[in-house]
Write an enzyme that holds these catalytic residues in place. Structure first.
Site, PDB file in Angstrom:
ATOM      1  N   LYS A  17       0.804  -1.224   0.000  1.00  0.00           N
ATOM      2  CA  LYS A  17       0.000   0.000   0.000  1.00  0.00           C
ATOM      3  C   LYS A  17       0.839   1.276   0.000  1.00  0.00           C
ATOM      4  O   LYS A  17       0.426   2.285  -0.585  1.00  0.00           O
ATOM      5  CB  LYS A  17      -0.949   0.002   1.200  1.00  0.00           C
ATOM      6  CG  LYS A  17      -2.005  -1.099   1.126  1.00  0.00           C
ATOM      7  CD  LYS A  17      -2.941  -1.054   2.311  1.00  0.00           C
ATOM      8  CE  LYS A  17      -3.985  -2.155   2.236  1.00  0.00           C
ATOM      9  NZ  LYS A  17      -4.937  -2.085   3.355  1.00  0.00           N
ATOM     10  N   GLY A  67       1.179  -0.194  10.213  1.00  0.00           N
ATOM     11  CA  GLY A  67       1.441  -0.121   8.783  1.00  0.00           C
ATOM     12  C   GLY A  67       0.377   0.621   8.001  1.00  0.00           C
ATOM     13  O   GLY A  67      -0.311   1.514   8.516  1.00  0.00           O
ATOM     14  N   GLY A  68       0.208   0.229   6.724  1.00  0.00           N
ATOM     15  CA  GLY A  68      -0.684   0.944   5.829  1.00  0.00           C
ATOM     16  C   GLY A  68      -2.139   0.921   6.255  1.00  0.00           C
ATOM     17  O   GLY A  68      -2.833   1.941   6.179  1.00  0.00           O
ATOM     18  N   TYR A 119      -9.482 -11.752   8.473  1.00  0.00           N
ATOM     19  CA  TYR A 119     -10.728 -12.507   8.408  1.00  0.00           C
ATOM     20  C   TYR A 119     -10.522 -13.987   8.103  1.00  0.00           C
ATOM     21  O   TYR A 119     -11.487 -14.715   7.880  1.00  0.00           O
ATOM     22  CB  TYR A 119     -11.677 -11.881   7.373  1.00  0.00           C
ATOM     23  CG  TYR A 119     -11.099 -11.700   5.984  1.00  0.00           C
ATOM     24  CD1 TYR A 119     -11.056 -12.755   5.084  1.00  0.00           C
ATOM     25  CD2 TYR A 119     -10.609 -10.467   5.585  1.00  0.00           C
ATOM     26  CE1 TYR A 119     -10.529 -12.593   3.815  1.00  0.00           C
ATOM     27  CE2 TYR A 119     -10.084 -10.295   4.312  1.00  0.00           C
ATOM     28  CZ  TYR A 119     -10.052 -11.371   3.434  1.00  0.00           C
ATOM     29  OH  TYR A 119      -9.526 -11.205   2.171  1.00  0.00           O
TER      30      TYR A 119
END
Length: 307
Positions: A71, A141-142, A245
């Site tokens: 990203k 992070g992103g 998930y």
């Protein structure tokens, strides 16, 4: 000519994005192929060079979904970054657009966006997250950068960011400075107590990375509920959004739910942000019919929501 789109990341075999996007385009009657492509950070520049060559050869790319760990790197691979993605320096969506005035009419512009912020905000609001919440983010992070921006939009006055390595939270720090949210970066080993007392927790850690916290968190939540029940009504945790998930439920989500807290699966956030990507890739924008969300939920076995 078959139009193309893809989700990029590493690893990528677990991604639900192909199922979501294919269901959406089939429902919309848009002939747009969508695949998952495993791309590492080191391989991203070469992959994007091939995409540009495909475009010069007339192959019809329409969009790229971008996931970990690409990203931040994608910012350097596009021609323009718009909206909140520009503030955060984090791109999760690349749209392919016609050239602007004065540019070579035979070129295609690659434009970076960030739909993660909208995905997080909508998922938390739908779950009934408190306004101006006390907030904790796991990871730096992103996706954590998007979480910081989302918390600012939700009115959080402050957030604690817990990371495995406090020297590697640059993306979260950049996001906080860009949106004007006060944060404190702390080691992940001390996160359990903060989680137990927060209105909103957003875990952006990879699958199973939060597992070591789960047992400690479960004990703290049980202790807190016991103290509260001896005095007043049992205290319940707030809202936990776990962007991982697979597998589901995660251990931390199971502990949270067992204590009576509200859990938002990462799959729900994924659907919200994917809806915004479909608007870009299909070319329908705001004209996209609302019922596309139902077929996207059905494609991944998620409950249908009132969006």
């Amino acid at each position: 000519m078959t139009l193309r789109a893809a989700v990029l990341g590493h690893p990528i075999s677990h991604s639900k994005s192909p199922a979501l996007h294919r269901a959406a385009y089939a429902h919309l009657g848009v002939e747009l192929g969508y695949e998952a492509v495993d791309v590492t950070e080191e391989a991203l520049p070469a992959f994007m060079a091939r995409v540009r060559e495909d475009l010069r050869q007339g192959q019809g790319w329409r969009g790229l979904s971008v996931t970990m760990p690409l990203k931040s790197g994608m910012v350097r691979e596009v021609d323009e970054v718009r909206g909140v993605a520009r503030d955060l320096g984090v791109v999760n969506t690349v749209a392919f657009e016609a050239p602007q005035a004065g540019e070579d009419p035979g070129t295609t512009r690659l434009v970076g966006y960030n739909t993660d912020v909208a995905g997080i905000v909508n998922a938390l609001r739908h779950a009934g997250a408190a306004s101006a919440p006390s907030a904790v983010v796991l990871g730096g992070g992103g996706t954590a950068a998007a979480a910081v921006a989302a918390l600012k939009e939700l009115g959080a006055p402050y957030a604690e960011i817990y990371v495995r390595d406090v020297s590697r939270a640059a993306e979260a720090k950049t996001a906080a400075a860009a949106v004007g949210l006060a944060i404190r970066v702390l080691p992940l080993s001390g996160a359990a107590a903060a989680l137990a007392g927060a209105d909103v927790v957003i875990s952006t850690l990879p699958p199973r990375a939060a597992d070591p916290l789960a047992d400690e968190l479960a004990g703290l939540l049980a202790q807190r509920a016991g103290v509260s029940s001896a005095q007043t009504a049992p205290a319940r945790p707030g809202v936990l959004l776990d962007v991982a998930y697979d597998p589901w439920p995660s251990q931390i989500a199971a502990a949270w739910q067992e204590a009576g807290g509200t859990v938002v699966p990462g799959l729900e956030m994924l659907i919200y942000q994917a809806v915004e990507q479909v608007r870009h890739f299909s070319g329908l924008g705001e004209a996209m019919p609302a019922d596309v969300i139902d077929v996207m939920c059905d494609a991944v076995g998620a409950p249908r929501r009132v969006f």
